[in-house]
Structure formats: structure tokens, C-alpha cells
Motif scaffolding. Structure first.
Motif, mmCIF file in Angstrom:
data_model
loop_
_atom_site.group_PDB
_atom_site.id
_atom_site.type_symbol
_atom_site.label_atom_id
_atom_site.label_comp_id
_atom_site.label_asym_id
_atom_site.label_seq_id
_atom_site.Cartn_x
_atom_site.Cartn_y
_atom_site.Cartn_z
ATOM 1 N N VAL A 149 32.847 33.270 105.618
ATOM 2 C CA VAL A 149 33.711 32.446 104.781
ATOM 3 C C VAL A 149 33.891 33.164 103.444
ATOM 4 C CG1 VAL A 149 33.992 30.235 103.617
ATOM 5 C CG2 VAL A 149 32.909 30.314 105.874
ATOM 6 N N ILE A 150 35.134 33.490 103.113
ATOM 7 C CA ILE A 150 35.451 34.155 101.858
ATOM 8 C C ILE A 150 36.502 33.323 101.140
ATOM 9 C CG2 ILE A 150 36.345 36.232 100.747
ATOM 10 C CD1 ILE A 150 35.428 37.807 103.212
ATOM 11 N N ALA A 151 36.174 32.842 99.950
ATOM 12 C CA ALA A 151 37.086 31.983 99.193
ATOM 13 C C ALA A 151 37.324 32.580 97.813
ATOM 14 C CB ALA A 151 36.511 30.576 99.056
ATOM 15 N N GLY A 152 38.595 32.598 97.392
ATOM 16 C CA GLY A 152 38.896 32.990 96.024
ATOM 17 C C GLY A 152 38.444 31.945 95.030
ATOM 18 N N GLY A 153 38.369 30.684 95.500
ATOM 19 C CA GLY A 153 37.887 29.574 94.687
ATOM 20 C C GLY A 153 36.471 29.184 95.068
ATOM 21 N N SER A 154 36.257 27.890 95.333
ATOM 22 C CA SER A 154 34.931 27.367 95.654
ATOM 23 C C SER A 154 34.805 27.060 97.143
ATOM 24 C CB SER A 154 34.654 26.103 94.835
ATOM 25 O OG SER A 154 34.587 26.391 93.456
ATOM 26 N N VAL A 155 33.563 26.853 97.575
ATOM 27 C CA VAL A 155 33.252 26.511 98.969
ATOM 28 C C VAL A 155 32.445 25.224 98.969
ATOM 29 C CG1 VAL A 155 32.042 27.229 101.054
ATOM 30 C CG2 VAL A 155 33.273 28.929 99.696
ATOM 31 N N PHE A 156 32.879 24.264 99.798
ATOM 32 C CA PHE A 156 32.216 22.969 99.892
ATOM 33 C C PHE A 156 31.979 22.614 101.359
ATOM 34 C CE2 PHE A 156 35.270 22.721 96.280
ATOM 35 C CZ PHE A 156 34.360 22.667 95.234
ATOM 36 N N GLY A 157 30.961 21.767 101.628
ATOM 37 C CA GLY A 157 30.794 21.200 102.955
ATOM 38 C C GLY A 157 29.611 21.766 103.725
ATOM 39 N N ASP A 173 32.355 28.533 92.594
ATOM 40 C CA ASP A 173 31.069 27.955 92.968
ATOM 41 C C ASP A 173 30.938 27.792 94.479
ATOM 42 O OD1 ASP A 173 30.354 27.688 90.285
ATOM 43 O OD2 ASP A 173 31.153 25.642 90.167
ATOM 44 N N VAL A 174 29.698 27.780 94.946
ATOM 45 C CA VAL A 174 29.364 27.320 96.287
ATOM 46 C C VAL A 174 28.715 25.958 96.117
ATOM 47 C CG1 VAL A 174 28.004 27.715 98.369
ATOM 48 C CG2 VAL A 174 29.077 29.649 97.200
ATOM 49 N N GLY A 175 29.429 24.907 96.515
ATOM 50 C CA GLY A 175 28.962 23.555 96.279
ATOM 51 C C GLY A 175 29.284 23.092 94.875
ATOM 52 N N GLY A 176 28.760 21.919 94.541
ATOM 53 C CA GLY A 176 28.990 21.342 93.226
ATOM 54 C C GLY A 176 27.862 20.400 92.863
ATOM 55 N N PRO A 177 27.819 19.922 91.626
ATOM 56 C CA PRO A 177 26.704 19.108 91.154
ATOM 57 C C PRO A 177 26.728 17.666 91.650
ATOM 58 C CG PRO A 177 28.322 19.413 89.412
ATOM 59 C CD PRO A 177 28.764 20.270 90.558
ATOM 60 N N THR A 178 27.792 17.240 92.327
ATOM 61 C CA THR A 178 27.865 15.876 92.848
ATOM 62 C C THR A 178 27.721 15.893 94.369
ATOM 63 O OG1 THR A 178 30.277 15.948 93.072
ATOM 64 C CG2 THR A 178 29.391 15.188 90.971
ATOM 65 N N ASN A 198 30.460 34.901 90.418
ATOM 66 C CA ASN A 198 31.085 34.409 89.196
ATOM 67 C C ASN A 198 30.836 32.923 88.956
ATOM 68 O OD1 ASN A 198 32.404 36.970 88.688
ATOM 69 N ND2 ASN A 198 33.737 36.446 90.411
ATOM 70 N N GLY A 199 29.970 32.329 89.785
ATOM 71 C CA GLY A 199 29.749 30.894 89.681
ATOM 72 C C GLY A 199 28.318 30.520 89.984
ATOM 73 N N SER A 200 28.124 29.279 90.411
ATOM 74 C CA SER A 200 26.799 28.745 90.723
ATOM 75 C C SER A 200 26.730 28.340 92.194
ATOM 76 C CB SER A 200 26.484 27.532 89.843
ATOM 77 O OG SER A 200 26.485 27.882 88.475
ATOM 78 N N ILE A 201 25.505 28.226 92.711
ATOM 79 C CA ILE A 201 25.264 27.764 94.075
ATOM 80 C C ILE A 201 24.523 26.439 94.005
ATOM 81 C CG2 ILE A 201 24.097 28.244 96.261
ATOM 82 C CD1 ILE A 201 24.427 31.235 95.628
ATOM 83 N N TYR A 202 25.110 25.406 94.607
ATOM 84 C CA TYR A 202 24.502 24.081 94.667
ATOM 85 C C TYR A 202 24.207 23.794 96.137
ATOM 86 C CZ TYR A 202 26.611 23.583 90.008
ATOM 87 O OH TYR A 202 26.987 23.763 88.700
ATOM 88 N N LEU A 203 23.007 24.084 96.593
ATOM 89 C CA LEU A 203 22.644 23.948 98.003
ATOM 90 C C LEU A 203 21.894 22.653 98.220
ATOM 91 C CD1 LEU A 203 22.577 25.265 100.822
ATOM 92 C CD2 LEU A 203 20.405 26.325 100.165
#
Length: 211
Positions: A149-157, A173-178, A198-203
Motif C-alpha cells: 500500500v503506497i499513499a501520497g496522503g494518509s492510510v487508514f483502516g 500519517d498512517v492512522g490517526g489519533p481518533t 513525513n508523518g506519524s504512525i497511530y497503530l
């Protein structure tokens, strides 16, 4: 099976409603033997309305890889809740559900997703998930299948890997704080690599259907 939407020489994102691939309601793309290749200049969207999730999806059921590219758009694999089905009565205590959801291979084959924007997979939230099923995007079968999975933006799910190597790379980001923007990984055999330079990982968690 090959589907192409939009200008393959495009240098910028088209207006919404143009150059995309959209599966609405119970629409699905499925092959029994053979691969699926989807390319769109804009979005690739499977119906994400949880109230009418149905049996939609993009899947191969007896071998075959899937490649999805949304050059400047987002990829959303929908809200079909069918993934693994669990039973306490006999080993291995789970099987791949009929009408598998997401963008997924059921019996071997790679899954490759490239998006200029975000990639979103089904993510069951605490309180409304069925504990006897586990849905998401990925390679479900016991035969080999890698997930990229390669995203220019974020990855969720939720992303699933039964027997192979998985890579997730996000420009943001990979994921988010909510909870609604979480990321979870399933793994039986193999390994995941997650990169968000360039972002954060919320696993939220790593799951093992075997355990």
C-alpha cells in the motif's frame, strides 16, 4: 481483467466525478481464476456506506493478484464486513468468508494499492464489530500473497496478511489519533513494514487470526 478510467497522460487531478472507478451499493468486481488491474486518474471507490455495505468488493477467489492505482485520487475499499469467519469448533478455527470484502485475494495472490491521495480500508470500531468476523483489505488465503500500500496522503483502516510480506508507505500519517481513523494489521505468517517518513504512525493493534 483490466479497467482504465481517465486520461493516462494526465498531469493533474480531474474534477470530482470524472476519471474515477466507483462501485456503488452491492456492486463488485470478482474473478475466479485470474488477476484484476484497475487504473484511474482520479478516485477508486467501493461503496463505503456502512448502512448499505452489502457484499461489495474487489476480489479474486481462486488465485490471482489485484493491482489498483488512483493516480491523483483516493482509494477506499468499502465497508463490506466479510473477512475471516471464526468458529470455536474445529481447527484452524477460521476460514475466509464468502463474498470477501475490501480489495482482497481469498486464495493466494498479491494486492498492490497506489494512490496519490489517501487509502482507506474497512475498520470495525469497538461496539459495532462482530467478533465472529474480521474484515479489511489484503491477502487472506493460506497460499502466498504479498500486500503493498503506497499513499501520497494518509492510510487508514485494517490490513490483512496471511502468508507473505506487507508494506505500507504513507506520504502523511498512517492512522490517526481518533478511533475512526485507526490502523490495525492482521498477520499469520510473514511480516509487515510500515513507513511514514513525513508523518506519524497511530497503530491500534496487530491481530493474529490464528491466536
Amino acid at each position: 481483467m483490466d479497467l482504465y478510467a481517465g486520461d493516462r497522460n494526465a498531469t493533474s487531478k480531474a474534477d470530482d466525478g470524472f476519471g474515477g472507478i466507483n462501485l456503488n451499493s452491492n456492486a463488485s468486481i470478482q474473478t475466479r481464476n485470474g488477476g484484476i488491474n484497475l487504473w484511474a486518474a482520479n478516485d477508486v471507490l467501493v461503496n463505503a456506506d456502512t448502512s448499505t455495505a452489502g457484499n461489495n468488493g474487489i476480489r479474486t477467489v481462486n488465485g490471482g493478484s489485484i493491482s489498483v492505482t488512483a493516480l491523483f485520487g483516493n482509494v477506499n475499499s468499502g465497508a463490506n464486513r466479510n473477512g475471516y469467519q471464526f468458529t470455536p469448533r474445529a481447527e484452524p478455527y477460521y476460514k475466509v468468508a464468502p463474498n470477501l470484502g475490501g480489495i482482497s485475494t481469498a486464495a493466494g495472490g498479491d494486492v498492490s494499492i497506489i494512490a496519490g491521495g489517501d487509502v482507506t480500508s474497512y475498520f470495525p470500531l469497538a461496539g459495532n464489530q462482530n467478533i465472529l468476523t474480521e474484515a479489511g483489505l489484503g491477502a487472506y488465503g493460506s497460499k502466498p500473497g504479498n500486500v503493498s500500500v503506497i499513499a501520497g496522503g494518509s492510510v487508514f483502516g485494517h490490513y490483512v496478511l496471511a502468508n507473505g510480506v506487507g508494506h505500507i508507505t504513507a506520504g502523511a500519517d498512517v492512522g490517526g489519533p481518533t478511533a475512526s481513523k485507526g490502523v490495525a494489521l492482521s498477520l499469520i505468517k510473514g511480516g509487515w513494514t510500515v513507513d511514514a517518513p513525513n508523518g506519524s504512525i497511530y497503530l491500534q493493534e496487530v491481530r493474529n487470526p490464528n491466536g
